[in-house]
Scaffold this motif. Structure first.
Motif, PDB file in Angstrom:
ATOM      1  N   ASN A   1       0.835  -1.113   0.052  1.00  0.00           N
ATOM      2  CA  ASN A   1       0.116  -0.043  -0.020  1.00  0.00           C
ATOM      3  C   ASN A   1       0.813   1.204   0.172  1.00  0.00           C
ATOM      4  O   ASN A   1       0.315   2.453  -0.552  1.00  0.00           O
ATOM      5  CB  ASN A   1      -1.083  -0.027   1.261  1.00  0.00           C
ATOM      6  CG  ASN A   1      -2.084  -1.079   1.278  1.00  0.00           C
ATOM      7  OD1 ASN A   1      -2.554  -1.438   0.170  1.00  0.00           O
ATOM      8  ND2 ASN A   1      -2.272  -1.706   2.136  1.00  0.00           N
TER       9      ASN A   1
ATOM     10  N   LYS B   1      -3.037  11.450  -4.129  1.00  0.00           N
ATOM     11  CA  LYS B   1      -4.020  10.605  -4.872  1.00  0.00           C
ATOM     12  C   LYS B   1      -4.891  10.283  -3.541  1.00  0.00           C
ATOM     13  O   LYS B   1      -6.348  10.173  -3.653  1.00  0.00           O
ATOM     14  CB  LYS B   1      -3.389   9.515  -5.291  1.00  0.00           C
ATOM     15  CG  LYS B   1      -4.472   8.534  -6.009  1.00  0.00           C
ATOM     16  CD  LYS B   1      -3.735   7.114  -6.680  1.00  0.00           C
ATOM     17  CE  LYS B   1      -2.893   7.629  -7.729  1.00  0.00           C
ATOM     18  NZ  LYS B   1      -2.457   6.728  -8.558  1.00  0.00           N
ATOM     19  N   ARG B   2      -4.385  10.193  -2.291  1.00  0.00           N
ATOM     20  CA  ARG B   2      -5.389   9.717  -1.208  1.00  0.00           C
ATOM     21  C   ARG B   2      -6.213  10.950  -1.025  1.00  0.00           C
ATOM     22  O   ARG B   2      -7.562  10.840  -0.534  1.00  0.00           O
ATOM     23  CB  ARG B   2      -4.580   9.442   0.005  1.00  0.00           C
ATOM     24  CG  ARG B   2      -5.323   9.124   1.122  1.00  0.00           C
ATOM     25  CD  ARG B   2      -4.427   8.920   2.368  1.00  0.00           C
ATOM     26  NE  ARG B   2      -3.681   9.816   2.722  1.00  0.00           N
ATOM     27  CZ  ARG B   2      -2.641   9.904   3.559  1.00  0.00           C
ATOM     28  NH1 ARG B   2      -2.244   8.758   3.921  1.00  0.00           N
ATOM     29  NH2 ARG B   2      -2.040  11.256   3.883  1.00  0.00           N
TER      30      ARG B   2
ATOM     31  N   ASN C   1      -9.058  11.359  -3.727  1.00  0.00           N
ATOM     32  CA  ASN C   1     -10.146  10.286  -3.338  1.00  0.00           C
ATOM     33  C   ASN C   1     -10.991  10.900  -2.175  1.00  0.00           C
ATOM     34  O   ASN C   1     -12.243  10.294  -2.071  1.00  0.00           O
ATOM     35  CB  ASN C   1      -9.467   9.080  -3.164  1.00  0.00           C
ATOM     36  CG  ASN C   1      -8.859   8.667  -4.328  1.00  0.00           C
ATOM     37  OD1 ASN C   1      -9.144   8.895  -5.541  1.00  0.00           O
ATOM     38  ND2 ASN C   1      -8.210   7.578  -4.157  1.00  0.00           N
ATOM     39  N   GLU C   2     -10.602  11.690  -1.352  1.00  0.00           N
ATOM     40  CA  GLU C   2     -11.460  11.686  -0.167  1.00  0.00           C
ATOM     41  C   GLU C   2     -12.449  12.996  -0.410  1.00  0.00           C
ATOM     42  O   GLU C   2     -13.212  13.093   0.181  1.00  0.00           O
ATOM     43  CB  GLU C   2     -10.580  12.410   1.182  1.00  0.00           C
ATOM     44  CG  GLU C   2      -9.820  11.411   1.436  1.00  0.00           C
ATOM     45  CD  GLU C   2      -8.871  11.562   2.689  1.00  0.00           C
ATOM     46  OE1 GLU C   2      -8.771  12.927   3.140  1.00  0.00           O
ATOM     47  OE2 GLU C   2      -8.186  10.773   3.377  1.00  0.00           O
TER      48      GLU C   2
END
Length: 79
Positions: free
Chosen positions: A50, A73-74, A77-78
């Motif tokens: 991950n 990226k995280r 996505n939120e």
């Protein structure tokens, strides 16, 4: 011999962002601090694939740009 890397437009935008960061090799402590996680969590997530990292001997090394892309990226996505 030159190596080419194919990247998506979104990844390219991240790399050319206004907040450019130098491409550095970080140790585990630096990576955990940047990601705001504990060392055990960093190792677990790295071993599971991950978090991108490379094991050199008995130590893990991390690319600052790869971690920056992971966080970007995280965060996207939120939204």
């Amino acid at each position: 011999m030159q190596q080419l890397a194919l990247v998506s437009l979104d990844d390219l935008k991240v790399l050319i962002s206004e907040k450019a960061i130098p491409n550095e090799v970080w140790d585990s402590q630096q990576a955990a601090q940047y990601l705001k996680i504990t060392l055990p969590t960093l190792f677990k997530e790295t071993k599971s694939g991950n978090i991108p990292g490379v094991q050199v001997g008995n130590k893990w090394k991390y690319s600052s740009i790869a971690l920056y892309c992971l966080v970007a990226k995280r965060d996207s996505n939120e939204v």
